[in-house]
Design a protein around this motif. Structure first.
Motif, PDB file in Angstrom:
ATOM      1  N   ASN A 229     -17.610  13.710  21.725  1.00  0.00           N
ATOM      2  CA  ASN A 229     -18.845  12.988  21.422  1.00  0.00           C
ATOM      3  C   ASN A 229     -18.513  11.510  21.330  1.00  0.00           C
ATOM      4  O   ASN A 229     -17.390  11.139  20.988  1.00  0.00           O
ATOM      5  N   GLU A 230     -19.479  10.686  21.617  1.00  0.00           N
ATOM      6  CA  GLU A 230     -19.268   9.245  21.514  1.00  0.00           C
ATOM      7  C   GLU A 230     -18.885   8.887  20.080  1.00  0.00           C
ATOM      8  O   GLU A 230     -19.476   9.383  19.131  1.00  0.00           O
ATOM      9  N   PHE A 231     -17.860   8.040  19.947  1.00  0.00           N
ATOM     10  CA  PHE A 231     -17.423   7.662  18.608  1.00  0.00           C
ATOM     11  C   PHE A 231     -18.394   6.661  18.000  1.00  0.00           C
ATOM     12  O   PHE A 231     -18.777   5.672  18.637  1.00  0.00           O
ATOM     13  N   ALA A 232     -18.780   6.923  16.768  1.00  0.00           N
ATOM     14  CA  ALA A 232     -19.578   5.973  16.000  1.00  0.00           C
ATOM     15  C   ALA A 232     -19.116   6.065  14.557  1.00  0.00           C
ATOM     16  O   ALA A 232     -19.099   7.146  13.967  1.00  0.00           O
ATOM     17  N   GLU A 233     -18.713   4.937  14.007  1.00  0.00           N
ATOM     18  CA  GLU A 233     -18.135   4.946  12.665  1.00  0.00           C
ATOM     19  C   GLU A 233     -19.148   5.424  11.631  1.00  0.00           C
ATOM     20  O   GLU A 233     -20.315   5.005  11.628  1.00  0.00           O
ATOM     21  N   ASP A 234     -18.684   6.338  10.755  1.00  0.00           N
ATOM     22  CA  ASP A 234     -19.502   6.906   9.677  1.00  0.00           C
ATOM     23  C   ASP A 234     -20.777   7.579  10.192  1.00  0.00           C
ATOM     24  O   ASP A 234     -21.810   7.595   9.515  1.00  0.00           O
ATOM     25  N   SER A 235     -20.685   8.136  11.377  1.00  0.00           N
ATOM     26  CA  SER A 235     -21.840   8.798  11.978  1.00  0.00           C
ATOM     27  C   SER A 235     -22.030  10.195  11.400  1.00  0.00           C
ATOM     28  O   SER A 235     -21.147  10.746  10.753  1.00  0.00           O
ATOM     29  N   PHE A 277      -8.960   1.915  18.829  1.00  0.00           N
ATOM     30  CA  PHE A 277      -9.476   2.923  17.907  1.00  0.00           C
ATOM     31  C   PHE A 277     -10.984   3.116  18.090  1.00  0.00           C
ATOM     32  O   PHE A 277     -11.508   4.195  17.841  1.00  0.00           O
ATOM     33  N   LEU A 278     -11.678   2.060  18.509  1.00  0.00           N
ATOM     34  CA  LEU A 278     -13.137   2.095  18.584  1.00  0.00           C
ATOM     35  C   LEU A 278     -13.676   2.715  19.858  1.00  0.00           C
ATOM     36  O   LEU A 278     -14.855   3.080  19.915  1.00  0.00           O
ATOM     37  N   VAL A 279     -12.845   2.841  20.878  1.00  0.00           N
ATOM     38  CA  VAL A 279     -13.356   3.319  22.173  1.00  0.00           C
ATOM     39  C   VAL A 279     -12.976   4.763  22.475  1.00  0.00           C
ATOM     40  O   VAL A 279     -13.542   5.370  23.391  1.00  0.00           O
ATOM     41  N   ARG A 292      -8.070  11.598  19.037  1.00  0.00           N
ATOM     42  CA  ARG A 292      -9.091  11.541  17.991  1.00  0.00           C
ATOM     43  C   ARG A 292      -9.555  12.955  17.702  1.00  0.00           C
ATOM     44  O   ARG A 292      -9.955  13.691  18.604  1.00  0.00           O
ATOM     45  N   LEU A 293      -9.470  13.347  16.438  1.00  0.00           N
ATOM     46  CA  LEU A 293      -9.902  14.676  16.044  1.00  0.00           C
ATOM     47  C   LEU A 293     -11.424  14.786  16.152  1.00  0.00           C
ATOM     48  O   LEU A 293     -12.133  13.784  16.082  1.00  0.00           O
ATOM     49  N   HIS A 294     -11.891  16.007  16.347  1.00  0.00           N
ATOM     50  CA  HIS A 294     -13.329  16.261  16.306  1.00  0.00           C
ATOM     51  C   HIS A 294     -13.639  16.946  14.987  1.00  0.00           C
ATOM     52  O   HIS A 294     -12.951  17.884  14.591  1.00  0.00           O
ATOM     53  N   ARG A 295     -14.655  16.467  14.313  1.00  0.00           N
ATOM     54  CA  ARG A 295     -14.957  16.999  12.977  1.00  0.00           C
ATOM     55  C   ARG A 295     -15.296  18.491  13.024  1.00  0.00           C
ATOM     56  O   ARG A 295     -15.026  19.213  12.067  1.00  0.00           O
ATOM     57  N   TRP A 296     -15.889  18.944  14.124  1.00  0.00           N
ATOM     58  CA  TRP A 296     -16.313  20.342  14.215  1.00  0.00           C
ATOM     59  C   TRP A 296     -15.401  21.164  15.112  1.00  0.00           C
ATOM     60  O   TRP A 296     -15.842  22.085  15.804  1.00  0.00           O
ATOM     61  N   ARG A 297     -14.130  20.782  15.095  1.00  0.00           N
ATOM     62  CA  ARG A 297     -13.121  21.545  15.825  1.00  0.00           C
ATOM     63  C   ARG A 297     -11.848  21.515  14.994  1.00  0.00           C
ATOM     64  O   ARG A 297     -11.730  20.751  14.043  1.00  0.00           O
ATOM     65  N   PHE A 298     -10.892  22.335  15.350  1.00  0.00           N
ATOM     66  CA  PHE A 298      -9.604  22.315  14.668  1.00  0.00           C
ATOM     67  C   PHE A 298      -8.739  21.207  15.248  1.00  0.00           C
ATOM     68  O   PHE A 298      -8.988  20.683  16.343  1.00  0.00           O
TER      69      PHE A 298
END
Length: 380
Positions: A229-235, A277-279, A292-298
């Motif tokens: 997913n597109e990275f967006a800080e504190d999304s 880090f932002l891209v 970059r880890l995915h919050r909804w994956r391991f």
């Protein structure tokens, strides 16, 4: 039934904690790296676990082949007619596919042979040997692995082995490891497991490997895990349908309350490279570095060396020590000293066996030895 355990290459004690919380009694701890041993002692103090009966040995395992004191400790245990075990995971870079690949000739590779020699010398009732799957995958490493097993068989052990993944035990990390277990033949007989004369490998199905596995890899691999997913800080990002929440990074970050954890503020701050880090997209772990880890994956394997830069899913920074501990599925109250250098902190976390895998394997050994059945009888 509390079986005494001698622990080697103990690090900060993730493997040991699984055995301790399964009812085993860690009576001796060996670790050569002083900062790791400091972390081990600190964590046990915070968890209010008593010090090992025979204390800590801060030194090279090779010294133990000639050490009288260790021999005396084991004689003391034997005099009590105790069933006891050795557990340990020798350093693995020399067998890792992405490591030095020096095999048995490397300094770390030699330690695997030393650990096997120590087992054969002191003849614990059972043992656990943990290492990377490179010992299986590379022909010359596999030959060394088979030689070590043959030596164990010649010294009266019957073995069983499996390539486990920590995901199978509920840990949010794709981490494959070889687990080799060995049991003395007299212990097998005492536990009601009869093996044929001359048999050196436990028959298929006899050791209950799957008893404490929560998920099969076949099931895990079929689930609709998100890609990127597109990275967006504190999304914010809603949890996808059809996944196992327990195996996600986000679940463990919340479970362990990582933002308020003692080790929450420990993370590497780059001198440069913040723009990078932002891209990088959330979930993009396609490169060797800057995953970059995915919050909804391991998480990928939690190896935090110089090239393994793991980025937070929705913050423009690397993950913290607290978050790394969560990815290793440790209890929320497990902590390491805040005055440990960041390099040592991440190294000791990355080197450890994921806690839930340790716990599951320990419980399975206890099942096999009849300990859990006896506990049920004693409670009834």
């Amino acid at each position: 039934m509390s079986y005494p355990i001698f622990s080697f290459f103990s690090g900060s004690g993730f493997l040991d904690l699984g055995f301790e919380n399964s009812g085993f009694d860690v009576v001796y701890v060996n670790e050569i790296h002083t900062p790791f041993l400091k972390s081990y002692k600190h964590s046990r103090e915070m968890l209010q676990i008593e010090e090992p009966r025979f204390g800590y040995h801060n030194g090279d395992i090779t010294e133990l082949l000639e050490q009288v004191q260790l021999r005396e400790y084991i004689q003391e245990i034997n005099s009590e007619n105790s069933t006891f075990g050795f557990i340990g995971g020798p350093p693995c870079p020399d067998f890792s596919v992405g490591g030095k690949n020096k095999g048995r000739e490397g300094e770390n590779g030699k330690l695997s042979g030393t650990y096997i020699d120590l087992i054969c010398q002191h003849k614990p009732s059972f043992f656990l040997f943990e290492n990377v799957k490179g010992l299986w995958r590379t022909k010359r490493h596999r030959e060394f692995f088979e030689e070590m097993k043959n030596k164990l068989h010649d010294n009266g052990y019957v073995t069983t082995e499996r390539l486990i993944n920590s995901l199978e035990y509920g840990s949010p990390q794709h981490r494959e490891r070889i687990i080799l277990l060995g049991f003395r033949k007299d212990l097998l007989e005492q536990s009601g497991h009869n093996v044929e004369e001359g048999e050196t490998i436990l028959p298929n199905g006899l050791f209950p490997w799957e008893n404490h596995m929560k998920y099969s890899m076949e099931t895990i691999e079929k689930l609709p895990w998100p890609a990127t997913n597109e990275f967006a800080e504190d999304s914010s990002l809603p949890k996808p349908e059809g996944i196992i929440e327990e195996l996600t990074v986000e679940h463990w970050f919340h479970k362990n309350d990582v933002e308020h954890h003692v080790n929450a503020q420990q993370f590497f701050t780059p001198r440069a490279g913040l723009a990078k880090f932002l891209v990088i997209e959330e979930g993009d772990d396609s490169k060797k570095s800057y995953k970059r880890l995915h919050r909804w994956r391991f998480s990928p394997t939690a190896a935090y060396g110089n090239n393994e830069v793991h980025l937070h899913p929705y913050k423009a920074r690397r993950i913290s020590v607290a978050e790394a501990l969560a990815i290793q599925s440790l209890p929320p109250n497990f902590e390491i000293p805040t005055d440990l250098s960041l390099t040592n902190a991440f190294k000791t976390v990355g080197n450890g066996v994921p806690y839930l895998a340790s716990l599951g394997i320990a419980e399975t050994i206890k099942d096999f030895l009849g300990g859990n059945q006896r506990d049920e009888i004693n409670r009834s």
